[in-house]
Structures are given as structure tokens and as C-alpha cells.
Design a protein around this motif. Sequence first.
Motif, PDB file in Angstrom:
ATOM      1  N   ARG A   5       0.657  -1.421  -0.187  1.00  0.00           N
ATOM      2  CA  ARG A   5       0.044   0.120   0.003  1.00  0.00           C
ATOM      3  C   ARG A   5       0.954   1.125  -0.212  1.00  0.00           C
ATOM      4  NH1 ARG A   5      -5.571   1.673  -0.560  1.00  0.00           N
ATOM      5  NH2 ARG A   5      -5.626   3.436   0.473  1.00  0.00           N
ATOM      6  N   TYR A   6       1.947   1.132   0.727  1.00  0.00           N
ATOM      7  CA  TYR A   6       2.913   2.424   0.868  1.00  0.00           C
ATOM      8  C   TYR A   6       4.248   2.117   0.177  1.00  0.00           C
ATOM      9  CZ  TYR A   6      -0.632   4.012   4.187  1.00  0.00           C
ATOM     10  OH  TYR A   6      -1.852   4.244   4.796  1.00  0.00           O
ATOM     11  N   PRO A   7       4.380   2.395  -0.948  1.00  0.00           N
ATOM     12  CA  PRO A   7       5.628   2.178  -1.643  1.00  0.00           C
ATOM     13  C   PRO A   7       6.857   3.149  -1.500  1.00  0.00           C
ATOM     14  CG  PRO A   7       4.019   3.179  -3.270  1.00  0.00           C
ATOM     15  CD  PRO A   7       3.253   2.704  -2.132  1.00  0.00           C
ATOM     16  N   ASP A   8       6.480   4.160  -0.881  1.00  0.00           N
ATOM     17  CA  ASP A   8       7.490   5.191  -0.298  1.00  0.00           C
ATOM     18  C   ASP A   8       8.117   4.861   0.876  1.00  0.00           C
ATOM     19  OD1 ASP A   8       8.792   8.018  -0.564  1.00  0.00           O
ATOM     20  OD2 ASP A   8       7.676   7.846   1.414  1.00  0.00           O
ATOM     21  N   ASP A   9       9.427   4.801   0.821  1.00  0.00           N
ATOM     22  CA  ASP A   9      10.191   4.340   2.196  1.00  0.00           C
ATOM     23  C   ASP A   9       9.717   4.850   3.278  1.00  0.00           C
ATOM     24  OD1 ASP A   9      11.850   2.205   2.993  1.00  0.00           O
ATOM     25  OD2 ASP A   9      13.277   3.545   3.129  1.00  0.00           O
ATOM     26  N   ARG A  10       9.667   6.268   3.216  1.00  0.00           N
ATOM     27  CA  ARG A  10       9.497   7.149   4.539  1.00  0.00           C
ATOM     28  C   ARG A  10       7.879   6.863   5.113  1.00  0.00           C
ATOM     29  NH1 ARG A  10      11.552  11.871   6.729  1.00  0.00           N
ATOM     30  NH2 ARG A  10      12.939  12.042   4.649  1.00  0.00           N
ATOM     31  N   GLU A  11       7.045   6.833   4.220  1.00  0.00           N
ATOM     32  CA  GLU A  11       5.427   6.727   4.475  1.00  0.00           C
ATOM     33  C   GLU A  11       5.388   5.025   4.699  1.00  0.00           C
ATOM     34  OE1 GLU A  11       3.185   7.298   1.122  1.00  0.00           O
ATOM     35  OE2 GLU A  11       3.279   9.597   1.233  1.00  0.00           O
ATOM     36  N   ARG A  12       6.149   4.194   4.231  1.00  0.00           N
ATOM     37  CA  ARG A  12       5.833   2.865   4.750  1.00  0.00           C
ATOM     38  C   ARG A  12       6.341   2.654   6.198  1.00  0.00           C
ATOM     39  NH1 ARG A  12       9.131  -1.248   0.957  1.00  0.00           N
ATOM     40  NH2 ARG A  12       7.221  -0.926  -0.585  1.00  0.00           N
ATOM     41  N   GLY A  13       7.479   3.364   6.618  1.00  0.00           N
ATOM     42  CA  GLY A  13       7.974   3.254   8.093  1.00  0.00           C
ATOM     43  C   GLY A  13       7.097   3.903   8.866  1.00  0.00           C
ATOM     44  N   ASN A  14       6.503   4.990   8.824  1.00  0.00           N
ATOM     45  CA  ASN A  14       5.304   5.658   9.572  1.00  0.00           C
ATOM     46  C   ASN A  14       4.091   4.552   9.505  1.00  0.00           C
ATOM     47  OD1 ASN A  14       7.073   7.959   9.574  1.00  0.00           O
ATOM     48  ND2 ASN A  14       6.001   9.013   8.160  1.00  0.00           N
ATOM     49  N   ALA A  15       3.711   4.081   8.485  1.00  0.00           N
ATOM     50  CA  ALA A  15       2.490   3.328   8.588  1.00  0.00           C
ATOM     51  C   ALA A  15       2.895   2.027   9.478  1.00  0.00           C
ATOM     52  CB  ALA A  15       1.890   2.899   7.014  1.00  0.00           C
ATOM     53  N   MET A  16       3.981   1.359   9.261  1.00  0.00           N
ATOM     54  CA  MET A  16       4.149   0.217   9.775  1.00  0.00           C
ATOM     55  C   MET A  16       4.408   0.617  11.310  1.00  0.00           C
ATOM     56  SD  MET A  16       6.483  -2.236   7.626  1.00  0.00           S
ATOM     57  CE  MET A  16       5.832  -2.929   6.045  1.00  0.00           C
ATOM     58  N   GLY A  17       5.072   1.685  11.888  1.00  0.00           N
ATOM     59  CA  GLY A  17       5.009   2.040  13.244  1.00  0.00           C
ATOM     60  C   GLY A  17       3.830   2.483  13.720  1.00  0.00           C
ATOM     61  N   LEU A  18       2.703   2.848  13.046  1.00  0.00           N
ATOM     62  CA  LEU A  18       1.405   2.877  13.626  1.00  0.00           C
ATOM     63  C   LEU A  18       0.797   1.693  13.707  1.00  0.00           C
ATOM     64  CD1 LEU A  18      -0.742   5.071  14.489  1.00  0.00           C
ATOM     65  CD2 LEU A  18      -1.345   4.815  12.093  1.00  0.00           C
ATOM     66  N   ILE A 140       5.852   3.305  22.919  1.00  0.00           N
ATOM     67  CA  ILE A 140       6.587   4.480  22.659  1.00  0.00           C
ATOM     68  C   ILE A 140       7.730   4.198  21.466  1.00  0.00           C
ATOM     69  CG2 ILE A 140       8.185   6.177  23.612  1.00  0.00           C
ATOM     70  CD1 ILE A 140       6.703   5.620  26.424  1.00  0.00           C
ATOM     71  N   GLY A 141       8.417   3.143  21.705  1.00  0.00           N
ATOM     72  CA  GLY A 141       9.522   2.706  20.784  1.00  0.00           C
ATOM     73  C   GLY A 141       8.962   2.649  19.392  1.00  0.00           C
ATOM     74  N   THR A 142       8.112   1.979  19.091  1.00  0.00           N
ATOM     75  CA  THR A 142       7.492   1.676  17.706  1.00  0.00           C
ATOM     76  C   THR A 142       6.987   3.183  16.955  1.00  0.00           C
ATOM     77  OG1 THR A 142       5.375   1.383  18.712  1.00  0.00           O
ATOM     78  CG2 THR A 142       6.815  -0.403  17.809  1.00  0.00           C
ATOM     79  N   ASN A 143       6.260   4.088  17.726  1.00  0.00           N
ATOM     80  CA  ASN A 143       5.793   5.346  17.354  1.00  0.00           C
ATOM     81  C   ASN A 143       6.986   6.263  17.128  1.00  0.00           C
ATOM     82  OD1 ASN A 143       2.777   5.286  17.085  1.00  0.00           O
ATOM     83  ND2 ASN A 143       3.049   4.345  18.867  1.00  0.00           N
ATOM     84  N   VAL A 144       7.971   6.103  17.940  1.00  0.00           N
ATOM     85  CA  VAL A 144       9.184   7.099  17.744  1.00  0.00           C
ATOM     86  C   VAL A 144      10.089   6.730  16.548  1.00  0.00           C
ATOM     87  CG1 VAL A 144      11.196   8.023  18.836  1.00  0.00           C
ATOM     88  CG2 VAL A 144       9.121   7.945  20.180  1.00  0.00           C
ATOM     89  N   PHE A 145      10.331   5.364  16.508  1.00  0.00           N
ATOM     90  CA  PHE A 145      11.425   4.922  15.492  1.00  0.00           C
ATOM     91  C   PHE A 145      10.801   4.641  14.188  1.00  0.00           C
ATOM     92  CE2 PHE A 145      14.049   4.815  19.298  1.00  0.00           C
ATOM     93  CZ  PHE A 145      15.210   5.265  18.768  1.00  0.00           C
ATOM     94  N   GLY A 146       9.368   4.550  14.027  1.00  0.00           N
ATOM     95  CA  GLY A 146       8.760   4.521  12.723  1.00  0.00           C
ATOM     96  C   GLY A 146       9.541   5.626  11.955  1.00  0.00           C
ATOM     97  N   PRO A 147       9.119   6.982  12.147  1.00  0.00           N
ATOM     98  CA  PRO A 147       9.757   7.859  11.425  1.00  0.00           C
ATOM     99  C   PRO A 147      11.134   7.914  11.465  1.00  0.00           C
ATOM    100  CG  PRO A 147       8.212   8.794  13.171  1.00  0.00           C
ATOM    101  CD  PRO A 147       8.240   7.251  13.319  1.00  0.00           C
ATOM    102  N   LEU A 148      11.593   7.874  12.926  1.00  0.00           N
ATOM    103  CA  LEU A 148      13.077   8.546  13.057  1.00  0.00           C
ATOM    104  C   LEU A 148      14.200   7.368  12.479  1.00  0.00           C
ATOM    105  CD1 LEU A 148      14.579  10.429  14.792  1.00  0.00           C
ATOM    106  CD2 LEU A 148      14.470   8.763  16.679  1.00  0.00           C
ATOM    107  N   GLY A 149      13.701   6.169  12.266  1.00  0.00           N
ATOM    108  CA  GLY A 149      14.716   5.064  12.065  1.00  0.00           C
ATOM    109  C   GLY A 149      14.794   5.473  10.491  1.00  0.00           C
TER     110      GLY A 149
END
Length: 212
Positions: A5-18, A140-149
Motif C-alpha cells: 500500500r505504501y511504496p514510499d520508504d518514509r511513508e511505509r516506515g510511518n505506517a508500519m510504526g502505527l 513509545i518505541g514503535t511510534n518514535v522509531f517508525g519515522p526516526l529510523g
Amino acid sequence: MLAERYPDDRERGNAMGLALGGVALGVLIGPPFGGIMYQIAGKTAPFLMLAFLALGDGLLQLLVLQPGVVRPLEGEVEAPSLKALLSDPYVVVTAGAITFANAGIAMLEPTLPIWMMDTMNAPKWQLGAVFLPASISYLIGTNVFGPLGHRIGRWLAAMIGLIVIGISLLCIPLATNISHLIIPNAGVGFAIGMVDSSMMPELGHQIGRAHV
């Protein structure tokens, strides 16, 4: 599903973190719920309630996701086989990081309550509540490091996470009462959140890099 659903790497990280935050919420509620229900209504009650919840969730997924068999179109490149994925060292290392990170909490869940009963004479409600710090810090870790990773480098985030898990697990046997378990368990949860939210999108990226 999210990787597709999210081919963009940054968006994919955010979606998976959520999405992993949803996992954390379940883990957050589960152990104390089980411990309290066990103390109040006996050991069968939490399992019966979870069985009804799982059935309801399955029905909702059938209605909302409407799963069906997807057949490849003529000329479309087929998805890689499991053998092809396992022969890719990047995929193996990424999947391995997720496996080893979660192995720690997987071993703690069945053994820590028994050890607490033997060494601390812990009441039943504490056997579930002891996992609350890990669950909250995982959320906390998943929501912080989804975009930060994505910003600092996912491999770096995963490496730091694995080191923190190792140190935290070494500290757990040193505890003599439940309060001594708060910081090590929180460390385990936060670090697993770091690894999961970094490596799940990285796994999608690595498969997309060399495979379909």
C-alpha cells in the motif's frame, strides 16, 4: 499489505510504526487483563473472552478486507519463492534481527511469572502487571522509531536496539522484587520497538530492491 500500500520508504516506515502500535496496545492490555481475570474469575475466563474477541475480529476482517485468491495476470512477474528470499543475505539479516529481538520477550513471557512465584512469592495480578513497562515502552518505541529510523538509519536503530535488549535481559535475573524489574522490562520493550519499527519496513525495502 502495508508494504504494498505504501511504496514510499518514509511513508511505509510511518505506517508500519502505527500498525505495530496496535500490536503494542494489545500486549499492553493483555497481561494485566489476564492476571486480574485469573484472580477474580479463574483461569478459564480470560481465554473464553479472548476467543470471542478473536472471532469478532475475524468476522470484521472478512467484512472489511474481503480476502480472496489473487491470481497473477498473464505476463506478470511472479512473487519470489521462499527459497529465493532465504538466499538473499540482506533479507535473512533483516528477518534475523526481528527474530532475535522478539525472542527475548518470547522467553520472558512463560518463564518470568514462574520465576517470580518461586523467588518473590508474587500474587497473581503481579504476574501480568510485570509486563506493563515493556508494553508501554514498546508502544513509545514503535511510534518514535517508525519515522526516526528512516532519518538516522534503520540498521543503526536496530543495532542499538539489539544491544539494549541484551543488556536489559542480563539485568532481569538480578532483581529481588517486582520494582527491580521495571527498568529492565521497559528497556526490553523500548528496544524491541526500535528493532521492529526499523526492520519491518526495511524488510519490505530489501525485498522490493531485489525481488517483486
